[in-house]
Design an enzyme around this catalytic site. Structure first.
Site, PDB file in Angstrom:
ATOM      1  N   ARG A  22      43.966   1.837  43.023  1.00  0.00           N
ATOM      2  CA  ARG A  22      44.222   2.915  44.001  1.00  0.00           C
ATOM      3  C   ARG A  22      45.718   3.032  44.325  1.00  0.00           C
ATOM      4  O   ARG A  22      46.198   4.080  44.743  1.00  0.00           O
ATOM      5  CB  ARG A  22      43.462   2.641  45.309  1.00  0.00           C
ATOM      6  N   GLU A  27      51.320  -6.063  53.876  1.00  0.00           N
ATOM      7  CA  GLU A  27      51.546  -6.342  55.284  1.00  0.00           C
ATOM      8  C   GLU A  27      53.043  -6.139  55.524  1.00  0.00           C
ATOM      9  O   GLU A  27      53.846  -7.054  55.298  1.00  0.00           O
ATOM     10  CB  GLU A  27      51.142  -7.772  55.650  1.00  0.00           C
ATOM     11  N   GLN A  45      60.158  -1.707  69.864  1.00  0.00           N
ATOM     12  CA  GLN A  45      60.246  -0.263  69.601  1.00  0.00           C
ATOM     13  C   GLN A  45      60.385  -0.029  68.112  1.00  0.00           C
ATOM     14  O   GLN A  45      61.180  -0.720  67.472  1.00  0.00           O
ATOM     15  CB  GLN A  45      61.465   0.343  70.339  1.00  0.00           C
ATOM     16  N   ASP A  46      59.605   0.924  67.596  1.00  0.00           N
ATOM     17  CA  ASP A  46      59.733   1.348  66.197  1.00  0.00           C
ATOM     18  C   ASP A  46      60.498   2.664  66.167  1.00  0.00           C
ATOM     19  O   ASP A  46      60.218   3.565  66.968  1.00  0.00           O
ATOM     20  CB  ASP A  46      58.352   1.573  65.560  1.00  0.00           C
ATOM     21  N   ASN A  47      61.463   2.760  65.261  1.00  0.00           N
ATOM     22  CA  ASN A  47      62.197   4.021  65.057  1.00  0.00           C
ATOM     23  C   ASN A  47      61.872   4.570  63.680  1.00  0.00           C
ATOM     24  O   ASN A  47      61.592   3.815  62.743  1.00  0.00           O
ATOM     25  CB  ASN A  47      63.716   3.784  65.177  1.00  0.00           C
ATOM     26  N   ARG A  58      74.166   7.574  58.483  1.00  0.00           N
ATOM     27  CA  ARG A  58      73.951   7.340  59.914  1.00  0.00           C
ATOM     28  C   ARG A  58      74.513   5.962  60.240  1.00  0.00           C
ATOM     29  O   ARG A  58      74.117   4.970  59.633  1.00  0.00           O
ATOM     30  CB  ARG A  58      72.461   7.395  60.261  1.00  0.00           C
ATOM     31  N   HIS A  61      76.202   1.750  63.923  1.00  0.00           N
ATOM     32  CA  HIS A  61      75.844   1.743  65.341  1.00  0.00           C
ATOM     33  C   HIS A  61      75.379   0.365  65.814  1.00  0.00           C
ATOM     34  O   HIS A  61      74.896  -0.461  65.032  1.00  0.00           O
ATOM     35  CB  HIS A  61      74.697   2.733  65.591  1.00  0.00           C
ATOM     36  N   LYS A  71      67.216  -5.640  64.399  1.00  0.00           N
ATOM     37  CA  LYS A  71      66.492  -4.559  63.717  1.00  0.00           C
ATOM     38  C   LYS A  71      65.904  -5.069  62.412  1.00  0.00           C
ATOM     39  O   LYS A  71      66.548  -5.827  61.688  1.00  0.00           O
ATOM     40  CB  LYS A  71      67.444  -3.382  63.416  1.00  0.00           C
ATOM     41  N   TYR A 131      62.301   1.488  61.327  1.00  0.00           N
ATOM     42  CA  TYR A 131      62.800   0.158  61.682  1.00  0.00           C
ATOM     43  C   TYR A 131      62.349  -0.268  63.063  1.00  0.00           C
ATOM     44  O   TYR A 131      62.223   0.549  63.978  1.00  0.00           O
ATOM     45  CB  TYR A 131      64.319   0.065  61.544  1.00  0.00           C
ATOM     46  N   LYS A 168      79.122  12.693  66.214  1.00  0.00           N
ATOM     47  CA  LYS A 168      79.459  11.377  66.807  1.00  0.00           C
ATOM     48  C   LYS A 168      79.972  10.437  65.731  1.00  0.00           C
ATOM     49  O   LYS A 168      80.996   9.769  65.915  1.00  0.00           O
ATOM     50  CB  LYS A 168      78.201  10.804  67.473  1.00  0.00           C
ATOM     51  N   ASP A 169      79.290  10.393  64.601  1.00  0.00           N
ATOM     52  CA  ASP A 169      79.664   9.442  63.547  1.00  0.00           C
ATOM     53  C   ASP A 169      80.973   9.840  62.879  1.00  0.00           C
ATOM     54  O   ASP A 169      81.717   8.996  62.402  1.00  0.00           O
ATOM     55  CB  ASP A 169      78.532   9.338  62.513  1.00  0.00           C
TER      56      ASP A 169
END
Ligand SMILES: Cc1cn([C@H]2C[C@H](O)[C@@H](COP(=O)(O)OP(=O)(O)O[C@H]3O[C@H](C)C(=O)[C@H](O)[C@H]3O)O2)c(=O)[nH]c1=O
Length: 186
Positions: A22, A27, A45-47, A58, A61, A71, A131, A168-169
């Site tokens: 399939r 995991e 927190q997941d982004n 990006r 930071h 992260k 992440y 910003k970057d």
């Protein structure tokens, strides 16, 4: 598989994929498996971001203490070059970077500890990055460094010849004159 890098605490993690007719099952995150490898981080927190153009950059930071973030970065679709930069004052590897290609295909992940700036460049269109962060978004503590800072001298892939950047970057600080909120605890 968990591999060390030249930067203390920065790891390349490649979870096992169970293939069958399939497709595959993996995991993609196990706190227990990481803890057994000495990586005991509580992510809260997941982004998830989508970058449509190849050569989107990006970063670089970070969030400053007391809201610094560890992260755990992976690529959900496409491919990207992910980079961690040591910004811990007094660190023997201060200002040094490590990068790895993370892609849906290779299933590779990068652990970027607090004390390191993080950034990436996309290598395919419609690349998605996913992440985990060990603290919540705290924009008032955000800091940045210029993605192509001459002193950090990240060897970005050619895809970044004409990068797509946020405003910003595009005007981020250079390492020269940067006062880091992080100190090395050797
Ligand atoms: C980071 C973040 C952003 N946002 C909002 C704020 C803006 O309205 C929008 C885009 O934010 P930003 O332009 O800061 O997104 P990126 O340029 O992808 O920033 C991230 O890129 C580098 C690679 C990172 O490692 C950081 O997690 C983060 O700085 O999302 C949120 O609501 N929560 C968040 O945690």
């Amino acid at each position: 598989m968990i591999e060390d890098t030249p930067l203390e605490g920065v790891k390349v993690i490649t979870p096992k994929r169970h293939g069958d007719h399939r497709g595959f099952f993996s995991e993609s995150y196990s706190r227990k498996a990481l803890a057994e490898a000495g990586i005991d981080v509580e992510f809260v927190q997941d982004n998830h971001s989508l970058s449509q153009a190849v050569g989107t950059v990006r970063g670089l930071h970070f969030q400053a203490p007391p809201r610094a973030q560890d992260k755990l970065v992976r690529c959900g679709r496409g491919a990207l070059f992910d980079v961690a930069v040591d910004i811990r004052t007094g660190s023997p590897t201060y200002g040094q970077w490590f990068g790895a290609e993370l892609s849906f295909e290779n299933g590779r992940q990068l652990l970027v500890p607090a004390g390191f700036a993080h950034g990436f460049m996309t290598l395919q269109p419609d690349t998605e990055i996913v992440y985990k962060c060990s603290d919540y978004y705290a924009p008032e503590t955000e800091g940045d460094l210029l993605w192509n800072d001459a002193d950090i001298a990240i060897e970005w892939p050619d895809a970044g010849a004409d990068p797509v950047l946020s405003q910003k970057d595009a005007v981020a600080a250079t390492l020269k004159g940067f006062v880091s909120p992080f100190s090395y605890r050797g």
